[in-house]
Motif scaffolding. Structure first.
Motif, short mmCIF file in Angstrom:
data_model
loop_
_atom_site.label_atom_id
_atom_site.label_comp_id
_atom_site.label_asym_id
_atom_site.label_seq_id
_atom_site.Cartn_x
_atom_site.Cartn_y
_atom_site.Cartn_z
N MET A 128 0.85 -1.18 0.00
CA MET A 128 0.00 0.00 0.00
C MET A 128 0.89 1.24 0.00
SD MET A 128 -2.54 1.36 2.93
CE MET A 128 -3.54 2.76 2.53
N SER A 129 0.45 2.26 -0.72
CA SER A 129 1.15 3.54 -0.63
C SER A 129 0.14 4.67 -0.60
CB SER A 129 2.14 3.72 -1.79
OG SER A 129 1.46 3.87 -2.99
N ILE A 130 0.57 5.75 0.01
CA ILE A 130 -0.24 6.97 0.10
C ILE A 130 0.60 8.10 -0.45
CG2 ILE A 130 -1.32 8.62 1.68
CD1 ILE A 130 -1.71 6.27 3.63
N VAL A 131 0.02 8.88 -1.35
CA VAL A 131 0.72 10.03 -1.92
C VAL A 131 -0.07 11.28 -1.54
CG1 VAL A 131 1.52 11.17 -4.01
CG2 VAL A 131 1.59 8.67 -3.85
N LEU A 132 0.61 12.21 -0.88
CA LEU A 132 0.02 13.50 -0.52
C LEU A 132 0.77 14.57 -1.28
CD1 LEU A 132 -0.07 12.95 3.34
CD2 LEU A 132 -1.92 12.54 1.71
N ALA A 133 0.07 15.36 -2.06
CA ALA A 133 0.74 16.39 -2.86
C ALA A 133 0.01 17.72 -2.74
CB ALA A 133 0.80 15.96 -4.32
N THR A 134 0.79 18.76 -2.61
CA THR A 134 0.26 20.12 -2.59
C THR A 134 1.11 20.96 -3.54
OG1 THR A 134 1.67 20.72 -0.72
CG2 THR A 134 -0.55 19.98 -0.21
N THR A 135 0.50 21.99 -4.09
CA THR A 135 1.19 22.87 -5.02
C THR A 135 0.89 24.31 -4.63
OG1 THR A 135 0.97 21.25 -6.78
CG2 THR A 135 1.45 23.48 -7.46
N ILE A 136 1.89 25.17 -4.79
CA ILE A 136 1.69 26.59 -4.52
C ILE A 136 2.53 27.39 -5.50
CG2 ILE A 136 3.56 26.79 -2.80
CD1 ILE A 136 1.51 28.57 -1.18
N ASP A 137 2.01 28.54 -5.91
CA ASP A 137 2.76 29.46 -6.76
C ASP A 137 3.37 30.54 -5.88
OD1 ASP A 137 2.07 28.08 -9.06
OD2 ASP A 137 0.32 29.32 -9.46
N ILE A 138 4.64 30.82 -6.13
CA ILE A 138 5.37 31.82 -5.34
C ILE A 138 5.90 32.89 -6.28
CG2 ILE A 138 7.33 32.21 -3.80
CD1 ILE A 138 6.96 29.36 -2.77
N ALA A 139 5.64 34.14 -5.96
CA ALA A 139 6.07 35.27 -6.80
C ALA A 139 7.55 35.56 -6.58
CB ALA A 139 5.21 36.49 -6.51
N ALA A 140 8.37 34.64 -7.03
CA ALA A 140 9.83 34.75 -6.92
C ALA A 140 10.43 33.72 -7.87
CB ALA A 140 10.28 34.48 -5.49
N THR A 141 11.70 33.87 -8.16
CA THR A 141 12.37 32.94 -9.06
C THR A 141 12.65 31.62 -8.33
OG1 THR A 141 14.60 33.61 -8.41
CG2 THR A 141 13.54 34.87 -10.21
N PRO A 142 12.88 30.54 -9.07
CA PRO A 142 13.27 29.29 -8.42
C PRO A 142 14.53 29.44 -7.56
CG PRO A 142 12.63 28.85 -10.68
CD PRO A 142 12.68 30.35 -10.52
N GLU A 143 15.45 30.28 -7.98
CA GLU A 143 16.66 30.52 -7.20
C GLU A 143 16.34 31.16 -5.85
OE1 GLU A 143 17.54 29.95 -11.40
OE2 GLU A 143 16.22 31.42 -10.44
N GLU A 144 15.40 32.09 -5.85
CA GLU A 144 15.00 32.73 -4.60
C GLU A 144 14.26 31.75 -3.69
OE1 GLU A 144 14.39 37.37 -5.93
OE2 GLU A 144 12.97 35.88 -6.70
N VAL A 145 13.44 30.91 -4.27
CA VAL A 145 12.74 29.88 -3.48
C VAL A 145 13.75 28.88 -2.91
CG1 VAL A 145 11.06 27.99 -3.54
CG2 VAL A 145 10.60 30.12 -4.81
N TRP A 146 14.68 28.46 -3.75
CA TRP A 146 15.70 27.50 -3.33
C TRP A 146 16.51 28.03 -2.14
CZ3 TRP A 146 16.63 22.53 -4.20
CH2 TRP A 146 17.86 22.01 -3.79
N GLU A 147 16.83 29.30 -2.18
CA GLU A 147 17.62 29.90 -1.11
C GLU A 147 16.96 29.70 0.25
OE1 GLU A 147 19.09 34.33 0.08
OE2 GLU A 147 19.25 33.78 -2.04
N VAL A 148 15.64 29.85 0.31
CA VAL A 148 14.91 29.66 1.56
C VAL A 148 14.69 28.17 1.85
CG1 VAL A 148 12.70 30.08 2.74
CG2 VAL A 148 13.80 31.92 1.42
#
Length: 145
Positions: free
Chosen positions: A1-21
């Protein structure tokens, strides 16, 4: 058995800025409502994860700067219990970033913990973590611009 939980969000910043945090584990205590992490996001590193009410160790299993971060934890063997947490960052046409936060649980012990996983998926867990990440990144990005 497996359970997959997924959420998505849009962030007003570049991937580099998100990665930094996202990859600054020592700072999670300043903004994350959900977790604390001791360790560094480098492939193969062991992490000490602290969640509400418990702690465990995991191993970093994928790192592609500004694109993907994944870690996994098992109880004795993966057949008994395996949890894999993955963040995927995708640059959108407008320059913002879509973050997908996915947790996959598998193994024989998955069913007994199903209620706990569902609870952590709701507003108090992954969704709230995403919102906290968004707030932290966007507030930092606005200061830098």
């Amino acid at each position: 058995m497996s359970i997959v939980l997924a959420t998505t969000i849009d962030i007003a910043a570049t991937p580099e800025e998100v990665w930094e945090v996202l990859s600054d584990f020592p700072a999670y205590g300043d903004w994350s409502n959900f977790s604390r992490i001791d360790g560094a996001p480098k492939l193969g590193n062991r992490l000490k994860m602290r969640m509400p009410g418990f702690w465990f160790t995991s191993t970093v299993t994928a790192v592609t700067e500004s694109q993907e971060l994944q870690w996994s934890a098992k109880i004795i063997t993966a057949a008994l219990f395996l949890g894999e947490h993955n963040f995927t960052l995708v640059r959108k046409n407008d320059g913002s970033t879509q973050v997908t936060n996915t947790e996959t649980f598998s193994g024989a012990l998955t069913r007994p913990f199903e209620g706990l996983f569902a609870k952590n998926h709701n507003a108090g867990g992954y969704v709230a973590f995403n919102q906290s990440l968004k707030s932290r990144v966007e507030s930092r990005a606005s200061i830098l611009r």
